[in-house]
Design a protein around this motif. Structure first.
Motif, PDB file in Angstrom:
ATOM      1  N   LYS A 129      27.350 -36.817 -61.487  1.00 10.00           N
ATOM      2  CA  LYS A 129      26.155 -36.119 -61.587  1.00 10.00           C
ATOM      3  C   LYS A 129      25.182 -37.000 -60.879  1.00 10.00           C
ATOM      4  CE  LYS A 129      27.550 -34.135 -65.999  1.00 10.00           C
ATOM      5  NZ  LYS A 129      27.273 -34.167 -67.460  1.00 10.00           N
ATOM      6  N   GLU A 130      25.270 -38.279 -60.908  1.00 11.85           N
ATOM      7  CA  GLU A 130      24.023 -39.222 -60.546  1.00 11.85           C
ATOM      8  C   GLU A 130      24.291 -39.036 -59.097  1.00 11.85           C
ATOM      9  OE1 GLU A 130      21.662 -40.108 -62.224  1.00 11.85           O
ATOM     10  OE2 GLU A 130      22.836 -39.317 -64.030  1.00 11.85           O
ATOM     11  N   PHE A 131      25.216 -38.875 -58.241  1.00 11.27           N
ATOM     12  CA  PHE A 131      25.327 -38.746 -57.041  1.00 11.27           C
ATOM     13  C   PHE A 131      24.305 -37.775 -56.193  1.00 11.27           C
ATOM     14  CE2 PHE A 131      27.082 -38.320 -52.699  1.00 11.27           C
ATOM     15  CZ  PHE A 131      27.085 -39.540 -52.413  1.00 11.27           C
ATOM     16  N   ARG A 132      23.991 -36.752 -57.106  1.00 16.36           N
ATOM     17  CA  ARG A 132      23.047 -35.898 -56.835  1.00 16.36           C
ATOM     18  C   ARG A 132      21.772 -36.307 -56.280  1.00 16.36           C
ATOM     19  NH1 ARG A 132      22.383 -35.996 -62.096  1.00 16.36           N
ATOM     20  NH2 ARG A 132      20.081 -36.002 -62.795  1.00 16.36           N
ATOM     21  N   SER A 133      21.259 -37.573 -56.396  1.00 18.51           N
ATOM     22  CA  SER A 133      20.229 -38.062 -55.871  1.00 18.51           C
ATOM     23  C   SER A 133      20.387 -38.436 -54.308  1.00 18.51           C
ATOM     24  CB  SER A 133      19.656 -39.495 -56.482  1.00 18.51           C
ATOM     25  OG  SER A 133      20.682 -40.084 -56.604  1.00 18.51           O
ATOM     26  N   VAL A 134      21.588 -38.891 -54.007  1.00 18.88           N
ATOM     27  CA  VAL A 134      22.051 -39.143 -52.594  1.00 18.88           C
ATOM     28  C   VAL A 134      21.820 -37.941 -51.886  1.00 18.88           C
ATOM     29  CG1 VAL A 134      23.757 -40.241 -50.968  1.00 18.88           C
ATOM     30  CG2 VAL A 134      23.302 -41.360 -53.158  1.00 18.88           C
ATOM     31  N   LEU A 135      22.583 -36.753 -52.290  1.00 20.43           N
ATOM     32  CA  LEU A 135      22.864 -35.683 -51.625  1.00 20.43           C
ATOM     33  C   LEU A 135      21.457 -34.581 -51.540  1.00 20.43           C
ATOM     34  CD1 LEU A 135      26.501 -34.586 -52.732  1.00 20.43           C
ATOM     35  CD2 LEU A 135      25.808 -35.938 -50.602  1.00 20.43           C
ATOM     36  N   GLY A 136      20.464 -35.231 -52.409  1.00 23.77           N
ATOM     37  CA  GLY A 136      19.259 -34.454 -52.355  1.00 23.77           C
ATOM     38  C   GLY A 136      19.166 -33.262 -53.183  1.00 23.77           C
ATOM     39  N   SER A 137      20.207 -33.197 -54.451  1.00 20.36           N
ATOM     40  CA  SER A 137      20.187 -32.045 -55.135  1.00 20.36           C
ATOM     41  C   SER A 137      19.727 -32.396 -56.368  1.00 20.36           C
ATOM     42  CB  SER A 137      21.593 -31.450 -55.020  1.00 20.36           C
ATOM     43  OG  SER A 137      21.545 -30.480 -56.099  1.00 20.36           O
ATOM     44  N   ALA A 208      32.727 -35.343 -46.726  1.00 21.33           N
ATOM     45  CA  ALA A 208      31.940 -35.282 -45.588  1.00 21.33           C
ATOM     46  C   ALA A 208      30.429 -35.531 -45.691  1.00 21.33           C
ATOM     47  CB  ALA A 208      32.168 -34.029 -44.959  1.00 21.33           C
ATOM     48  N   GLN A 209      29.843 -34.837 -46.825  1.00 18.27           N
ATOM     49  CA  GLN A 209      28.327 -35.031 -47.398  1.00 18.27           C
ATOM     50  C   GLN A 209      28.260 -36.517 -47.653  1.00 18.27           C
ATOM     51  OE1 GLN A 209      28.613 -32.118 -50.489  1.00 18.27           O
ATOM     52  NE2 GLN A 209      26.625 -31.348 -49.652  1.00 18.27           N
ATOM     53  N   ALA A 210      29.120 -37.231 -48.146  1.00 16.69           N
ATOM     54  CA  ALA A 210      28.802 -38.555 -48.552  1.00 16.69           C
ATOM     55  C   ALA A 210      28.914 -39.383 -47.313  1.00 16.69           C
ATOM     56  CB  ALA A 210      30.131 -39.035 -49.482  1.00 16.69           C
ATOM     57  N   LEU A 212      27.962 -38.306 -44.278  1.00 17.44           N
ATOM     58  CA  LEU A 212      26.830 -38.039 -43.519  1.00 17.44           C
ATOM     59  C   LEU A 212      25.649 -38.880 -44.036  1.00 17.44           C
ATOM     60  CD1 LEU A 212      27.797 -34.515 -42.441  1.00 17.44           C
ATOM     61  CD2 LEU A 212      27.706 -36.268 -41.072  1.00 17.44           C
ATOM     62  N   ALA A 213      25.577 -38.927 -45.429  1.00 17.29           N
ATOM     63  CA  ALA A 213      24.537 -39.589 -46.165  1.00 17.29           C
ATOM     64  C   ALA A 213      24.349 -40.982 -45.651  1.00 17.29           C
ATOM     65  CB  ALA A 213      24.556 -39.340 -47.544  1.00 17.29           C
ATOM     66  N   GLY A 214      25.613 -41.518 -45.716  1.00 16.45           N
ATOM     67  CA  GLY A 214      25.688 -42.982 -45.245  1.00 16.45           C
ATOM     68  C   GLY A 214      25.332 -43.184 -43.663  1.00 16.45           C
ATOM     69  N   LEU A 215      25.878 -42.322 -42.975  1.00 19.11           N
ATOM     70  CA  LEU A 215      25.661 -42.351 -41.344  1.00 19.11           C
ATOM     71  C   LEU A 215      24.003 -42.423 -41.028  1.00 19.11           C
ATOM     72  CD1 LEU A 215      26.978 -42.584 -38.916  1.00 19.11           C
ATOM     73  CD2 LEU A 215      26.834 -40.131 -38.704  1.00 19.11           C
ATOM     74  N   PHE A 216      23.320 -41.475 -41.833  1.00  8.46           N
ATOM     75  CA  PHE A 216      22.037 -41.263 -41.457  1.00  8.46           C
ATOM     76  C   PHE A 216      21.220 -42.016 -42.487  1.00  8.46           C
ATOM     77  CE2 PHE A 216      23.835 -36.953 -39.967  1.00  8.46           C
ATOM     78  CZ  PHE A 216      23.677 -37.362 -38.628  1.00  8.46           C
ATOM     79  N   GLY A 217      21.711 -42.537 -43.474  1.00  9.92           N
ATOM     80  CA  GLY A 217      20.600 -43.453 -44.403  1.00  9.92           C
ATOM     81  C   GLY A 217      19.959 -42.371 -45.400  1.00  9.92           C
ATOM     82  N   GLN A 218      20.425 -41.117 -45.393  1.00 14.01           N
ATOM     83  CA  GLN A 218      19.469 -40.094 -46.312  1.00 14.01           C
ATOM     84  C   GLN A 218      20.494 -38.922 -45.981  1.00 14.01           C
ATOM     85  OE1 GLN A 218      15.628 -39.945 -44.579  1.00 14.01           O
ATOM     86  NE2 GLN A 218      16.396 -38.316 -42.975  1.00 14.01           N
ATOM     87  N   PHE A 219      20.201 -38.189 -46.858  1.00 12.97           N
ATOM     88  CA  PHE A 219      20.602 -36.842 -47.144  1.00 12.97           C
ATOM     89  C   PHE A 219      19.956 -36.010 -46.139  1.00 12.97           C
ATOM     90  CE2 PHE A 219      20.803 -32.398 -48.630  1.00 12.97           C
ATOM     91  CZ  PHE A 219      22.111 -32.248 -48.205  1.00 12.97           C
ATOM     92  N   SER A 220      20.627 -35.198 -45.260  1.00 11.49           N
ATOM     93  CA  SER A 220      19.912 -34.461 -44.192  1.00 11.49           C
ATOM     94  C   SER A 220      20.660 -32.978 -44.499  1.00 11.49           C
ATOM     95  CB  SER A 220      19.939 -34.929 -42.742  1.00 11.49           C
ATOM     96  OG  SER A 220      19.473 -36.193 -42.621  1.00 11.49           O
ATOM     97  N   SER A 221      19.756 -31.952 -44.068  1.00  7.68           N
ATOM     98  CA  SER A 221      20.283 -30.611 -44.094  1.00  7.68           C
ATOM     99  C   SER A 221      21.001 -30.439 -42.752  1.00  7.68           C
ATOM    100  CB  SER A 221      19.088 -29.687 -43.811  1.00  7.68           C
ATOM    101  OG  SER A 221      19.730 -28.271 -43.983  1.00  7.68           O
ATOM    102  N   PHE A 222      22.459 -30.570 -43.021  1.00 11.39           N
ATOM    103  CA  PHE A 222      23.348 -30.861 -41.886  1.00 11.39           C
ATOM    104  C   PHE A 222      24.670 -29.915 -41.937  1.00 11.39           C
ATOM    105  CE2 PHE A 222      26.518 -32.297 -39.109  1.00 11.39           C
ATOM    106  CZ  PHE A 222      25.959 -33.110 -38.083  1.00 11.39           C
ATOM    107  N   PRO A 223      24.936 -28.881 -40.981  1.00  7.74           N
ATOM    108  CA  PRO A 223      25.937 -27.825 -41.105  1.00  7.74           C
ATOM    109  C   PRO A 223      27.161 -28.533 -41.145  1.00  7.74           C
ATOM    110  CG  PRO A 223      25.108 -28.162 -38.950  1.00  7.74           C
ATOM    111  CD  PRO A 223      24.153 -29.026 -39.834  1.00  7.74           C
ATOM    112  N   ILE A 224      28.191 -28.064 -41.932  1.00  8.59           N
ATOM    113  CA  ILE A 224      29.687 -28.834 -42.081  1.00  8.59           C
ATOM    114  C   ILE A 224      30.480 -27.592 -41.646  1.00  8.59           C
ATOM    115  CG2 ILE A 224      31.453 -29.893 -43.259  1.00  8.59           C
ATOM    116  CD1 ILE A 224      29.386 -31.364 -44.704  1.00  8.59           C
TER     117      ILE A 224
END
Length: 480
Positions: A129-137, A208-210, A212-224
């Motif tokens: 649940k806490e990972f939602r802060s990384v994914l921006g949700s 994939a979301q995780a 990309l969050a690591g790749l960009f250093g933040q969560f971005s609105s990114f299509p998968i």
């Protein structure tokens, strides 16, 4: 000199006043234009920033700092694969410029996909649940069980079957960060130059979301991108679109190699069934996958192995069983009718990888600098077989990764070359003699040995009088 000489006549004074006013008006207009242009440029920059995110060097989110990636390597290092690290990344011997990177990654650590008749351990997924802060949700799904309606195939605790754990999120996040540190100095990585594809399964999409969050250093609105149906997905070897693969599966289970791994009255399976009370569960008897999944999922989370009465599944028995499961996996991916089966399974995917490489050699076409394919252990097994790099002493661990690089030598007389890394280590792929393999060699080998020129014809049954269950019938029966 008289003071009168400095005084202007009334007519001259009017001209001066008009000139001053005109200058002031022009100044105000020019200032307004410059101010408006500045605001427009700032607005355009804001739009660009909204539409493109570049990699950033930011601290690891607090929730992931508490996750120890060395929590337990498990048997044969199954709990997490190694991956490229900036300090140990092998740079090419040839002075070159990086043109393209393609990454195939298995999803991260997860819960088991099959529950025992009696589940005697508690699975805790609260950390997810806490990972939602990384994914921006700020929202998440909380899974519950209704009293009196408990399904027979559920885990005890707060986890679902096959659910990505906080360890799994952390694994792919850290791989994404490491990939960013290695490749962002070498090639432009942004939301406009990266492409991500995943199977339609939750754990691969979340992995994939995780990443990309690591790749960009933040969560971005990114299509998968995902296929409409997992049965028709080039990332998952299935038998639905190729009947010959179903036929090969039956031939394999009738082969001497399979029977050697699955002897009648197998003492190891007898012990496992007695302890786990799975004798009457057909799915647990077909192959070793269910038991392998259950045993290693528990070991990766430091949970006890199953017990019944005074008899427990020992680590020694688990190791003996794992050796059989590894042999089975290697037989499935490359060991039985290796060339034919591998070509039928990997044809579409390998062709995609090759076309992505060739696009980068065409300067008139714009294409992504980095591709991510988030998939499963079967995808890794299929690709290792295609690359003739099967690891015979282990199965693909969580977060296993294969990286395909394309380089352009500085010397224009030298041919572009590819390199392949498996779990951070350079390997020599099929069709190549060295780590730095000429692109033409790799493409030629793939076109001859891995990409089918007439897939429909190659997939025809050789013995049409028998019934061969396809992926859809297996899936339908499993859902009943």
């Amino acid at each position: 000199m008289l003071m009168d000489e400095f005084l202007l006549s009334p007519s001259h004074a009017g001209i001066v006043r008009r000139s001053i006013i005109l200058v002031l008006v022009n100044f105000i207009i020019l200032a307004a234009i410059l101010f408006g242009t500045s605001r427009l440029e700032q607005r355009n920059n804001d739009i660009d920033n909204d539409s493109e995110t570049n990699v950033q060097d930011v601290p690891v989110p607090a929730i992931l700092q508490t996750v120890d990636l060395e929590y337990d390597i498990g048997l044969n290092g199954y709990c997490m694969a190694t991956y490229p690290i900036e300090e140990f990344y092998p740079k090419p011997e040839t002075e070159s410029t990086l043109l393209n990177v393609q990454i195939i990654a298995r999803h991260g650590d997860r819960t088991p996909c099959n529950a025992l008749p009696v589940e005697d351990v508690f699975w805790d997924c609260e950390g997810v649940k806490e990972f939602r802060s990384v994914l921006g949700s700020s929202s998440y799904i909380n899974y519950i069980q209704d009293n009196g309606l408990k399904h027979k195939n559920l885990l005890n605790g707060t986890c679902r079957l096959c659910q990505l754990t906080i360890h799994g999120f952390a694994q792919l996040y850290h791989i994404g960060r490491s990939i960013s540190k290695i490749y962002s100095p070498l090639i432009n990585l942004s939301t406009k130059t990266v492409y991500a594809r995943s199977t339609s399964i939750d754990r691969t999409r979340q992995s994939a979301q995780a990443f990309l969050a690591g790749l960009f250093g933040q969560f971005s609105s990114f299509p998968i991108s995902c296929a409409h149906d997992e049965i028709y997905d080039m990332l998952i070897p299935t038998t639905e679109y190729c009947p010959r693969l179903a036929e090969i599966a039956v031939e394999m289970e009738e082969s001497a190699e399979w029977k050697e791994i699955h002897p009648n009255n197998n003492p190891i399976m007898s012990q496992l069934n007695n302890i786990c009370k799975t004798n009457n569960l057909n799915d647990w008897q077909k192959n070793y996958d269910h038991f392998f999944d259950m045993i290693n999922s528990r070991l990766c989370h430091n949970l006890s192995l199953p017990c019944f009465g005074n008899e427990c599944l020992s680590l020694t028995l688990a190791e003996s069983f794992n050796n059989l499961a590894i042999k089975e996996f290697n037989l499935i991916y490359g060991g039985f009718l290796g060339k034919e089966k591998t070509k039928l399974e990997s044809s579409f995917f390998v062709n995609t990888l090759v076309q992505n490489l060739l696009l980068k050699t065409n300067r008139t076409v714009s294409s992504p600098n980095l591709y991510l394919f988030s998939a499963h252990d079967g995808t890794i097994g299929m690709m290792l077989s295609a690359l003739n790099a099967t690891n015979t002493d282990k199965r693909p661990a969580y977060a296993s990764n294969i990286i395909l690089e394309l380089w352009q030598p500085i010397n224009s007389n030298q041919e572009r070359f590819i390199r392949v890394l498996h779990n951070g280590q350079l390997i020599i792929p099929a069709g190549c003699r060295n780590f730095e393999c000429p692109l033409s060699n790799f493409v030629d080998y793939a076109n001859i040995n891995l990409i089918s020129s007439n897939y429909t014809e190659s997939c025809q049954l050789k013995n049409s009088t028998r019934f061969y269950p396809t992926s859809s019938t297996e899936k339908k029966n499993k859902n009943i």
